[in-house]
Design a protein around this motif. Structure first.
Motif, PDB file in Angstrom:
ATOM      1  N   VAL A  98     -11.326  -4.160   0.461  1.00  0.00           N
ATOM      2  CA  VAL A  98     -11.406  -4.242  -0.987  1.00  0.00           C
ATOM      3  C   VAL A  98     -10.930  -2.923  -1.590  1.00  0.00           C
ATOM      4  O   VAL A  98     -11.354  -1.850  -1.162  1.00  0.00           O
ATOM      5  CB  VAL A  98     -12.846  -4.558  -1.449  1.00  0.00           C
ATOM      6  N   THR A  99     -10.058  -3.015  -2.580  1.00  0.00           N
ATOM      7  CA  THR A  99      -9.457  -1.858  -3.228  1.00  0.00           C
ATOM      8  C   THR A  99      -9.758  -1.880  -4.718  1.00  0.00           C
ATOM      9  O   THR A  99      -9.775  -2.950  -5.321  1.00  0.00           O
ATOM     10  CB  THR A  99      -7.931  -1.876  -3.003  1.00  0.00           C
ATOM     11  N   GLY A 100      -9.958  -0.699  -5.282  1.00  0.00           N
ATOM     12  CA  GLY A 100     -10.140  -0.580  -6.720  1.00  0.00           C
ATOM     13  C   GLY A 100      -8.989   0.178  -7.352  1.00  0.00           C
ATOM     14  O   GLY A 100      -8.667   1.285  -6.913  1.00  0.00           O
ATOM     15  N   VAL A 101      -8.351  -0.416  -8.344  1.00  0.00           N
ATOM     16  CA  VAL A 101      -7.329   0.284  -9.128  1.00  0.00           C
ATOM     17  C   VAL A 101      -8.083   0.857 -10.327  1.00  0.00           C
ATOM     18  O   VAL A 101      -8.235   0.205 -11.358  1.00  0.00           O
ATOM     19  CB  VAL A 101      -6.194  -0.660  -9.577  1.00  0.00           C
ATOM     20  N   VAL A 102      -8.603   2.073 -10.148  1.00  0.00           N
ATOM     21  CA  VAL A 102      -9.504   2.690 -11.132  1.00  0.00           C
ATOM     22  C   VAL A 102      -8.686   3.507 -12.121  1.00  0.00           C
ATOM     23  O   VAL A 102      -7.919   4.384 -11.729  1.00  0.00           O
ATOM     24  CB  VAL A 102     -10.540   3.598 -10.431  1.00  0.00           C
ATOM     25  N   ARG A 103      -8.895   3.228 -13.396  1.00  0.00           N
ATOM     26  CA  ARG A 103      -8.203   3.957 -14.466  1.00  0.00           C
ATOM     27  C   ARG A 103      -9.210   4.642 -15.372  1.00  0.00           C
ATOM     28  O   ARG A 103     -10.299   4.132 -15.602  1.00  0.00           O
ATOM     29  CB  ARG A 103      -7.361   2.999 -15.299  1.00  0.00           C
ATOM     30  N   ASP A 104      -8.794   5.787 -15.905  1.00  0.00           N
ATOM     31  CA  ASP A 104      -9.608   6.447 -16.921  1.00  0.00           C
ATOM     32  C   ASP A 104      -9.181   5.946 -18.295  1.00  0.00           C
ATOM     33  O   ASP A 104      -8.313   5.078 -18.410  1.00  0.00           O
ATOM     34  CB  ASP A 104      -9.541   7.975 -16.795  1.00  0.00           C
ATOM     35  N   ARG A 116      -4.821 -11.638  -0.913  1.00  0.00           N
ATOM     36  CA  ARG A 116      -3.909 -12.211   0.082  1.00  0.00           C
ATOM     37  C   ARG A 116      -4.477 -12.016   1.466  1.00  0.00           C
ATOM     38  O   ARG A 116      -5.299 -11.131   1.703  1.00  0.00           O
ATOM     39  CB  ARG A 116      -2.517 -11.618  -0.001  1.00  0.00           C
ATOM     40  N   SER A 117      -4.024 -12.866   2.364  1.00  0.00           N
ATOM     41  CA  SER A 117      -4.362 -12.634   3.755  1.00  0.00           C
ATOM     42  C   SER A 117      -3.445 -11.520   4.226  1.00  0.00           C
ATOM     43  O   SER A 117      -2.270 -11.470   3.870  1.00  0.00           O
ATOM     44  CB  SER A 117      -4.180 -13.908   4.582  1.00  0.00           C
ATOM     45  N   GLY A 118      -3.994 -10.630   4.960  1.00  0.00           N
ATOM     46  CA  GLY A 118      -3.229  -9.462   5.371  1.00  0.00           C
ATOM     47  C   GLY A 118      -2.920  -9.497   6.844  1.00  0.00           C
ATOM     48  O   GLY A 118      -2.784 -10.563   7.439  1.00  0.00           O
ATOM     49  N   PHE A 119      -2.866  -8.341   7.419  1.00  0.00           N
ATOM     50  CA  PHE A 119      -2.544  -8.172   8.827  1.00  0.00           C
ATOM     51  C   PHE A 119      -3.603  -8.862   9.686  1.00  0.00           C
ATOM     52  O   PHE A 119      -4.792  -8.592   9.551  1.00  0.00           O
ATOM     53  CB  PHE A 119      -2.470  -6.678   9.142  1.00  0.00           C
ATOM     54  N   GLN A 120      -3.199  -9.734  10.549  1.00  0.00           N
ATOM     55  CA  GLN A 120      -4.049 -10.460  11.483  1.00  0.00           C
ATOM     56  C   GLN A 120      -5.239 -11.093  10.759  1.00  0.00           C
ATOM     57  O   GLN A 120      -5.044 -11.931   9.903  1.00  0.00           O
ATOM     58  CB  GLN A 120      -4.473  -9.545  12.633  1.00  0.00           C
ATOM     59  N   LEU A 121      -6.459 -10.709  11.077  1.00  0.00           N
ATOM     60  CA  LEU A 121      -7.642 -11.334  10.485  1.00  0.00           C
ATOM     61  C   LEU A 121      -8.215 -10.473   9.366  1.00  0.00           C
ATOM     62  O   LEU A 121      -9.399 -10.192   9.303  1.00  0.00           O
ATOM     63  CB  LEU A 121      -8.704 -11.591  11.560  1.00  0.00           C
ATOM     64  N   ARG A 122      -7.359 -10.052   8.463  1.00  0.00           N
ATOM     65  CA  ARG A 122      -7.794  -9.215   7.352  1.00  0.00           C
ATOM     66  C   ARG A 122      -7.434  -9.897   6.037  1.00  0.00           C
ATOM     67  O   ARG A 122      -6.334 -10.403   5.873  1.00  0.00           O
ATOM     68  CB  ARG A 122      -7.117  -7.846   7.424  1.00  0.00           C
ATOM     69  N   ILE A 123      -8.376  -9.873   5.127  1.00  0.00           N
ATOM     70  CA  ILE A 123      -8.141 -10.352   3.770  1.00  0.00           C
ATOM     71  C   ILE A 123      -8.120  -9.121   2.880  1.00  0.00           C
ATOM     72  O   ILE A 123      -8.981  -8.239   3.005  1.00  0.00           O
ATOM     73  CB  ILE A 123      -9.248 -11.319   3.317  1.00  0.00           C
ATOM     74  N   GLU A 124      -7.125  -9.031   2.007  1.00  0.00           N
ATOM     75  CA  GLU A 124      -6.998  -7.889   1.110  1.00  0.00           C
ATOM     76  C   GLU A 124      -7.271  -8.337  -0.319  1.00  0.00           C
ATOM     77  O   GLU A 124      -6.681  -9.314  -0.791  1.00  0.00           O
ATOM     78  CB  GLU A 124      -5.599  -7.285   1.222  1.00  0.00           C
ATOM     79  N   ILE A 125      -8.174  -7.626  -0.981  1.00  0.00           N
ATOM     80  CA  ILE A 125      -8.590  -7.952  -2.341  1.00  0.00           C
ATOM     81  C   ILE A 125      -8.528  -6.674  -3.156  1.00  0.00           C
ATOM     82  O   ILE A 125      -8.919  -5.609  -2.669  1.00  0.00           O
ATOM     83  CB  ILE A 125     -10.029  -8.496  -2.341  1.00  0.00           C
ATOM     84  N   ALA A 126      -8.039  -6.763  -4.385  1.00  0.00           N
ATOM     85  CA  ALA A 126      -8.035  -5.593  -5.273  1.00  0.00           C
ATOM     86  C   ALA A 126      -8.485  -6.009  -6.667  1.00  0.00           C
ATOM     87  O   ALA A 126      -8.119  -7.085  -7.143  1.00  0.00           O
ATOM     88  CB  ALA A 126      -6.646  -4.956  -5.338  1.00  0.00           C
TER      89      ALA A 126
END
Length: 151
Positions: free
Chosen positions: A32-38, A95-105
């Motif tokens: 899980v990724t955060g696109v953090v803005r001020d 999206r589904s990512g590399f192998q068994l990884r799900i990527e969320i942002a």
């Protein structure tokens, strides 16, 4: 045979069904990724200690823990890595990512938290960057997330 399987399935109900489903399905890691803005639209970028030396810069990122929502993962990771508090906004990437990884942002906004306190075990440096002035060594996927979350 199909009817027998269906009758057995309906007969076991509850926790046993969940256990069988769990055992029969693929298991995934969730990044899980955060696109953090001020308030000025600058993006929080971190230089990660354990990332490749030629691509150490990226957004706050971490793995979801059992029992937490993905939004809670963003809040926890930003707090753990920087000491800052954020408000999580809309989902900007899945999206589904590399192998068994799900990527969320998620998009997120800086909500305070006082002075930045880096977790130096994981993070070497942090800075707020204008979207048109991103550092060399930024993961390309994170560069794309920053640009796509501007829309």
């Amino acid at each position: 045979m199909k009817r027998l399987i269906a009758r057995l399935w309906h007969g076991i109900r509850g926790p046993m069904q969940w256990r069988l489903l769990y055992l029969s399905q693929a298991k995934f890691m969730v990044g899980v990724t955060g696109v953090v803005r001020d308030r000025d639209g600058n993006v929080l970028l971190l230089r990660h200690r354990f990332w490749p030396e030629d691509r150490p810069w990226g957004l706050p990122t971490g793995g979801a823990k059992r029992g937490e929502t993905f939004e809670q993962t963003v809040v926890r990771e930003v707090r753990e890595e920087t000491g800052l508090e954020v408000r999580v906004g809309e989902l900007v990437h899945l999206r589904s990512g590399f192998q068994l990884r799900i990527e969320i942002a998620y998009a997120a906004g800086y909500a305070g938290g006082g002075t930045m306190r880096l977790n130096t075990t994981e993070i070497l440096e942090a800075r707020w960057c204008a979207p048109d002035d991103l550092p060399e060594g930024l993961l390309e996927s994170h560069r794309l997330l920053i640009k796509s979350s501007l829309r």
